[in-house]
Write a protein that holds these residues in place. Structure first.
Motif, PDB file in Angstrom:
ATOM      1  N   ALA A 122      23.458  -3.893  40.134  1.00 27.07           N
ATOM      2  CA  ALA A 122      22.019  -4.164  40.034  1.00 27.07           C
ATOM      3  C   ALA A 122      21.761  -5.326  39.090  1.00 27.07           C
ATOM      4  O   ALA A 122      22.327  -5.391  38.006  1.00 27.07           O
ATOM      5  N   ASN A 123      20.916  -6.261  39.511  1.00 20.01           N
ATOM      6  CA  ASN A 123      20.496  -7.354  38.636  1.00 20.01           C
ATOM      7  C   ASN A 123      19.434  -6.858  37.674  1.00 20.01           C
ATOM      8  O   ASN A 123      18.890  -5.768  37.832  1.00 20.01           O
ATOM      9  N   THR A 134      28.112   3.914  37.005  1.00 17.29           N
ATOM     10  CA  THR A 134      29.393   3.775  36.311  1.00 17.29           C
ATOM     11  C   THR A 134      29.335   2.774  35.163  1.00 17.29           C
ATOM     12  O   THR A 134      30.273   2.692  34.382  1.00 17.29           O
ATOM     13  N   GLN A 135      28.230   2.031  35.075  1.00 19.72           N
ATOM     14  CA  GLN A 135      28.080   1.040  34.003  1.00 19.72           C
ATOM     15  C   GLN A 135      26.598   0.736  33.832  1.00 19.72           C
ATOM     16  O   GLN A 135      25.859   0.660  34.798  1.00 19.72           O
ATOM     17  N   GLY A 136      26.155   0.547  32.588  1.00 14.96           N
ATOM     18  CA  GLY A 136      24.774   0.159  32.318  1.00 14.96           C
ATOM     19  C   GLY A 136      23.793   1.299  32.503  1.00 14.96           C
ATOM     20  O   GLY A 136      24.162   2.474  32.538  1.00 14.96           O
ATOM     21  N   SER A 137      22.512   0.930  32.647  1.00 14.82           N
ATOM     22  CA  SER A 137      21.438   1.886  32.892  1.00 14.82           C
ATOM     23  C   SER A 137      20.560   1.348  34.005  1.00 14.82           C
ATOM     24  O   SER A 137      20.284   0.154  34.069  1.00 14.82           O
ATOM     25  N   VAL A 138      20.106   2.242  34.873  1.00 16.24           N
ATOM     26  CA  VAL A 138      19.316   1.807  36.020  1.00 16.24           C
ATOM     27  C   VAL A 138      18.233   2.845  36.317  1.00 16.24           C
ATOM     28  O   VAL A 138      18.471   4.048  36.241  1.00 16.24           O
ATOM     29  N   GLN A 139      17.043   2.354  36.613  1.00 16.60           N
ATOM     30  CA  GLN A 139      15.920   3.195  37.019  1.00 16.60           C
ATOM     31  C   GLN A 139      15.884   3.211  38.543  1.00 16.60           C
ATOM     32  O   GLN A 139      15.691   2.166  39.171  1.00 16.60           O
ATOM     33  N   ILE A 140      16.091   4.379  39.141  1.00 13.26           N
ATOM     34  CA  ILE A 140      16.060   4.509  40.600  1.00 13.26           C
ATOM     35  C   ILE A 140      14.619   4.772  41.015  1.00 13.26           C
ATOM     36  O   ILE A 140      14.024   5.770  40.619  1.00 13.26           O
ATOM     37  N   LYS A 156      13.139   9.861  53.285  1.00 18.71           N
ATOM     38  CA  LYS A 156      12.956   9.385  51.920  1.00 18.71           C
ATOM     39  C   LYS A 156      13.378  10.504  50.979  1.00 18.71           C
ATOM     40  O   LYS A 156      12.925  11.629  51.105  1.00 18.71           O
ATOM     41  N   LEU A 157      14.264  10.174  50.045  1.00 17.83           N
ATOM     42  CA  LEU A 157      14.773  11.169  49.110  1.00 17.83           C
ATOM     43  C   LEU A 157      14.061  11.022  47.775  1.00 17.83           C
ATOM     44  O   LEU A 157      13.815   9.905  47.315  1.00 17.83           O
ATOM     45  N   SER A 158      13.737  12.161  47.156  1.00 13.21           N
ATOM     46  CA  SER A 158      13.127  12.106  45.830  1.00 13.21           C
ATOM     47  C   SER A 158      14.200  11.754  44.814  1.00 13.21           C
ATOM     48  O   SER A 158      15.357  12.139  44.947  1.00 13.21           O
ATOM     49  N   THR A 159      13.823  10.974  43.814  1.00 12.19           N
ATOM     50  CA  THR A 159      14.792  10.491  42.837  1.00 12.19           C
ATOM     51  C   THR A 159      14.556  11.144  41.486  1.00 12.19           C
ATOM     52  O   THR A 159      13.479  11.666  41.208  1.00 12.19           O
ATOM     53  N   LEU A 160      15.577  11.083  40.652  1.00 12.31           N
ATOM     54  CA  LEU A 160      15.478  11.655  39.316  1.00 12.31           C
ATOM     55  C   LEU A 160      15.132  10.610  38.271  1.00 12.31           C
ATOM     56  O   LEU A 160      15.023  10.927  37.104  1.00 12.31           O
ATOM     57  N   GLY A 161      14.996   9.359  38.661  1.00  5.52           N
ATOM     58  CA  GLY A 161      14.608   8.325  37.713  1.00  5.52           C
ATOM     59  C   GLY A 161      15.771   7.592  37.097  1.00  5.52           C
ATOM     60  O   GLY A 161      16.533   6.935  37.784  1.00  5.52           O
ATOM     61  N   LEU A 162      15.950   7.726  35.783  1.00  9.65           N
ATOM     62  CA  LEU A 162      16.896   6.924  35.021  1.00  9.65           C
ATOM     63  C   LEU A 162      18.320   7.491  35.087  1.00  9.65           C
ATOM     64  O   LEU A 162      18.536   8.673  34.864  1.00  9.65           O
ATOM     65  N   TYR A 169      15.656  -0.221  42.950  1.00  7.34           N
ATOM     66  CA  TYR A 169      16.018   0.120  41.581  1.00  7.34           C
ATOM     67  C   TYR A 169      15.735  -1.040  40.650  1.00  7.34           C
ATOM     68  O   TYR A 169      15.462  -2.150  41.079  1.00  7.34           O
ATOM     69  N   ASN A 170      15.832  -0.746  39.344  1.00  4.74           N
ATOM     70  CA  ASN A 170      15.622  -1.746  38.311  1.00  4.74           C
ATOM     71  C   ASN A 170      16.659  -1.495  37.221  1.00  4.74           C
ATOM     72  O   ASN A 170      16.642  -0.448  36.583  1.00  4.74           O
ATOM     73  N   SER A 171      17.551  -2.451  37.016  1.00 11.50           N
ATOM     74  CA  SER A 171      18.561  -2.334  35.970  1.00 11.50           C
ATOM     75  C   SER A 171      17.910  -2.650  34.630  1.00 11.50           C
ATOM     76  O   SER A 171      17.197  -3.646  34.491  1.00 11.50           O
ATOM     77  N   LEU A 172      18.132  -1.794  33.648  1.00 12.16           N
ATOM     78  CA  LEU A 172      17.528  -1.987  32.336  1.00 12.16           C
ATOM     79  C   LEU A 172      18.344  -2.981  31.519  1.00 12.16           C
ATOM     80  O   LEU A 172      19.569  -3.003  31.588  1.00 12.16           O
TER      81      LEU A 172
END
Length: 151
Positions: A40-41, A68-74, A88-94, A120-123
């Motif tokens: 993720a960028n 497996t690396q970093g943090s990402v908001q799904i 569409k699947l519900s997500t758990l977030g971070l 997603y958004n990589s933090l």
């Protein structure tokens, strides 16, 4: 002409065979299969992972994501089936390093998955990445075979 055609065709067949072996997902001891890995960028992004049905004829009943690396908001997960149905699947977030979502049940286990769309958004940011403070998030998409359809 013939002496050039035979080695070319032999090499082509070898290449096709080896790429097929490499593209076939490997099942773990607990039944999960890694379908894809995404990086993720540092921005909100939507990626579509196309499942190669030529080498993969399995039907899956569950799906999960692992960071497996970093943090990402799904933000969103959408599963597109070969028959045209969209789930569409519900997500758990971070998700942070070495964490996974719960196993999400797929409602069309009898059908093949055509593609999976992730938003997603990589933090973090590129400056912190260069300084070694944060890294781009790496996501793995895992699926578990459906017991009913893969006998």
């Amino acid at each position: 002409m013939r002496k050039f055609l035979y080695p070319f065709l032999t090499g082509l067949m070898l290449l096709i065979t080896l790429s097929g072996c490499n593209s076939t997902p490997k099942e773990t001891d607990n039944g999960w299969v890694k379908l894809a890995t995404k990086t993720a960028n540092f921005q909100t992004d939507t990626d579509t992972v196309t499942i190669n049905s030529l080498f993969n004829s399995n039907h899956y009943g569950s799906l999960k994501l692992t960071c497996t690396q970093g943090s990402v908001q799904i933000d969103a997960i959408q599963v597109n089936y070969a028959d045209g149905h969209v789930q569409k699947l519900s997500t758990l977030g971070l998700l942070t390093k070495n964490s996974s979502t719960r196993a999400m049940t797929l409602d069309r286990a009898q059908n093949k998955i055509k593609s999976i769309q992730l938003t997603y958004n990589s933090l973090g940011n590129a400056t912190l990445n260069l300084a070694g403070i944060t890294k781009k998030a790496k996501l793995e998409i895992w699926a578990k075979k459906s017991a009913d359809t893969n006998k």
